[in-house]
Design a protein around this motif. Structure first.
Motif, PDB file in Angstrom:
ATOM      1  N   LEU A  92       0.824  -1.207   0.000  1.00  0.00           N
ATOM      2  CA  LEU A  92       0.000   0.000   0.000  1.00  0.00           C
ATOM      3  C   LEU A  92       0.862   1.263   0.000  1.00  0.00           C
ATOM      4  O   LEU A  92       0.523   2.246  -0.647  1.00  0.00           O
ATOM      5  N   ARG A  93       1.970   1.210   0.707  1.00  0.00           N
ATOM      6  CA  ARG A  93       2.857   2.373   0.772  1.00  0.00           C
ATOM      7  C   ARG A  93       3.385   2.741  -0.614  1.00  0.00           C
ATOM      8  O   ARG A  93       3.591   3.912  -0.914  1.00  0.00           O
ATOM      9  N   GLU A  94       3.583   1.739  -1.478  1.00  0.00           N
ATOM     10  CA  GLU A  94       4.036   1.998  -2.855  1.00  0.00           C
ATOM     11  C   GLU A  94       3.022   2.845  -3.620  1.00  0.00           C
ATOM     12  O   GLU A  94       3.390   3.565  -4.538  1.00  0.00           O
ATOM     13  N   LYS A  95       1.760   2.747  -3.257  1.00  0.00           N
ATOM     14  CA  LYS A  95       0.686   3.512  -3.916  1.00  0.00           C
ATOM     15  C   LYS A  95       0.266   4.718  -3.071  1.00  0.00           C
ATOM     16  O   LYS A  95      -0.830   5.256  -3.233  1.00  0.00           O
ATOM     17  N   GLU A  96       1.135   5.137  -2.158  1.00  0.00           N
ATOM     18  CA  GLU A  96       0.898   6.287  -1.292  1.00  0.00           C
ATOM     19  C   GLU A  96      -0.376   6.128  -0.463  1.00  0.00           C
ATOM     20  O   GLU A  96      -1.161   7.069  -0.312  1.00  0.00           O
ATOM     21  N   ALA A  97      -0.571   4.930   0.048  1.00  0.00           N
ATOM     22  CA  ALA A  97      -1.690   4.638   0.932  1.00  0.00           C
ATOM     23  C   ALA A  97      -1.114   4.017   2.208  1.00  0.00           C
ATOM     24  O   ALA A  97       0.053   3.642   2.246  1.00  0.00           O
ATOM     25  N   THR A  98      -1.946   3.925   3.221  1.00  0.00           N
ATOM     26  CA  THR A  98      -1.495   3.339   4.482  1.00  0.00           C
ATOM     27  C   THR A  98      -2.584   2.430   5.044  1.00  0.00           C
ATOM     28  O   THR A  98      -3.741   2.498   4.620  1.00  0.00           O
ATOM     29  N   PHE A  99      -2.202   1.587   5.985  1.00  0.00           N
ATOM     30  CA  PHE A  99      -3.109   0.599   6.576  1.00  0.00           C
ATOM     31  C   PHE A  99      -2.925   0.671   8.077  1.00  0.00           C
ATOM     32  O   PHE A  99      -1.864   0.339   8.585  1.00  0.00           O
ATOM     33  N   LYS A 100      -3.932   1.167   8.795  1.00  0.00           N
ATOM     34  CA  LYS A 100      -3.808   1.372  10.239  1.00  0.00           C
ATOM     35  C   LYS A 100      -4.969   0.726  10.975  1.00  0.00           C
ATOM     36  O   LYS A 100      -6.081   0.658  10.473  1.00  0.00           O
ATOM     37  N   VAL A 101      -4.660   0.325  12.201  1.00  0.00           N
ATOM     38  CA  VAL A 101      -5.682  -0.162  13.111  1.00  0.00           C
ATOM     39  C   VAL A 101      -5.915   0.962  14.115  1.00  0.00           C
ATOM     40  O   VAL A 101      -4.986   1.409  14.781  1.00  0.00           O
ATOM     41  N   ILE A 102      -7.154   1.426  14.177  1.00  0.00           N
ATOM     42  CA  ILE A 102      -7.545   2.468  15.120  1.00  0.00           C
ATOM     43  C   ILE A 102      -8.715   1.911  15.909  1.00  0.00           C
ATOM     44  O   ILE A 102      -9.635   1.333  15.331  1.00  0.00           O
ATOM     45  N   LYS A 103      -8.678   2.078  17.206  1.00  0.00           N
ATOM     46  CA  LYS A 103      -9.763   1.572  18.044  1.00  0.00           C
ATOM     47  C   LYS A 103     -11.100   2.082  17.500  1.00  0.00           C
ATOM     48  O   LYS A 103     -11.253   3.267  17.203  1.00  0.00           O
ATOM     49  N   ASN A 104     -12.060   1.160  17.359  1.00  0.00           N
ATOM     50  CA  ASN A 104     -13.328   1.481  16.701  1.00  0.00           C
ATOM     51  C   ASN A 104     -14.033   2.701  17.291  1.00  0.00           C
ATOM     52  O   ASN A 104     -14.506   3.560  16.558  1.00  0.00           O
ATOM     53  N   ASN A 105     -14.125   2.784  18.614  1.00  0.00           N
ATOM     54  CA  ASN A 105     -14.850   3.902  19.212  1.00  0.00           C
ATOM     55  C   ASN A 105     -14.139   5.223  18.948  1.00  0.00           C
ATOM     56  O   ASN A 105     -14.771   6.234  18.668  1.00  0.00           O
ATOM     57  N   PHE A 106     -12.817   5.214  18.988  1.00  0.00           N
ATOM     58  CA  PHE A 106     -12.054   6.434  18.690  1.00  0.00           C
ATOM     59  C   PHE A 106     -12.262   6.833  17.232  1.00  0.00           C
ATOM     60  O   PHE A 106     -12.422   8.008  16.908  1.00  0.00           O
ATOM     61  N   ALA A 107     -12.252   5.835  16.335  1.00  0.00           N
ATOM     62  CA  ALA A 107     -12.461   6.112  14.909  1.00  0.00           C
ATOM     63  C   ALA A 107     -13.865   6.659  14.671  1.00  0.00           C
ATOM     64  O   ALA A 107     -14.043   7.603  13.898  1.00  0.00           O
ATOM     65  N   ARG A 108     -14.879   6.088  15.341  1.00  0.00           N
ATOM     66  CA  ARG A 108     -16.257   6.569  15.185  1.00  0.00           C
ATOM     67  C   ARG A 108     -16.361   8.046  15.568  1.00  0.00           C
ATOM     68  O   ARG A 108     -16.933   8.847  14.832  1.00  0.00           O
ATOM     69  N   VAL A 109     -15.796   8.394  16.723  1.00  0.00           N
ATOM     70  CA  VAL A 109     -15.851   9.777  17.187  1.00  0.00           C
ATOM     71  C   VAL A 109     -15.093  10.684  16.223  1.00  0.00           C
ATOM     72  O   VAL A 109     -15.567  11.760  15.859  1.00  0.00           O
ATOM     73  N   ALA A 110     -13.915  10.251  15.782  1.00  0.00           N
ATOM     74  CA  ALA A 110     -13.118  11.058  14.846  1.00  0.00           C
ATOM     75  C   ALA A 110     -13.868  11.273  13.536  1.00  0.00           C
ATOM     76  O   ALA A 110     -13.901  12.398  13.016  1.00  0.00           O
ATOM     77  N   PHE A 111     -14.497  10.225  13.010  1.00  0.00           N
ATOM     78  CA  PHE A 111     -15.264  10.371  11.766  1.00  0.00           C
ATOM     79  C   PHE A 111     -16.449  11.323  11.977  1.00  0.00           C
ATOM     80  O   PHE A 111     -16.766  12.124  11.106  1.00  0.00           O
TER      81      PHE A 111
END
Length: 171
Positions: free
Chosen positions: A49-68
């Motif tokens: 993914l990094r070759e295509k300027e993308a990334t792959f991350k694990v973010i705690k679901n509740n934190f991601a929900r609030v951030a979104f």
């Protein structure tokens, strides 16, 4: 909708801010269940993914929900259940999706749940179809080669005419 306590602990508030900082740096998000992948497989996927300027991350679901929600992206909560990793891309998200689906063939434990691309929510089937579309750079290259072909023929024809006339003039 994410559950927010009346008084958020400072550590959690900082984790939510960090998640928002990471997520806001990208435009498109692809959600995947990574349960069952080994560390080596995840590392290999991140490298691709990094070759295509993308990334792959694990973010705690509740934190991601609030951030979104703070980013006013409210319709992705259904994908933030269970073990979820997010592939993030700034552009050419179909390239990132293609990498995920190709990788899922090698490692069936990876399951793409859905995506948020171009301010639209895609289910797994739609993001898979989207992954088969050529990327922006590929489309530009195809267009340029289509334009370049006739131009080369004209140039070759003109050069042949010039060569013929110069050969006639030399005799």
């Amino acid at each position: 909708m994410a559950i927010l306590a009346k008084k958020i602990q400072p550590a959690k508030a900082e984790a939510i801010k960090a998640a928002k900082d990471v997520l806001s740096a990208y435009n498109d998000y692809i959600f995947a269940d990574y349960r069952g992948l080994t560390v080596e497989q995840i590392t290999a996927l991140r490298d691709k993914l990094r070759e295509k300027e993308a990334t792959f991350k694990v973010i705690k679901n509740n934190f991601a929900r609030v951030a979104f929600e703070e980013m006013e992206i409210t319709n992705v909560a259904e994908y933030l259940t269970g073990p979820t990793a997010i592939a993030m891309a700034k552009e050419d998200s179909n390239e990132a999706a293609k990498i995920l689906f190709d990788f899922a063939k090698e490692a069936p434990a990876l399951k793409v749940k859905g995506a948020y691309v171009g301010k639209e929510v895609y289910d797994a089937a739609k993001i898979e179809a989207f992954s088969k579309v050529p990327g922006k750079k590929q489309l530009i290259a195809m267009l340029m080669s289509a334009i370049n072909g006739p131009a080369q023929k004209i140039a070759a024809t003109l050069q042949a005419y010039v060569d013929k006339k110069s050969a006639e003039g030399a005799n």
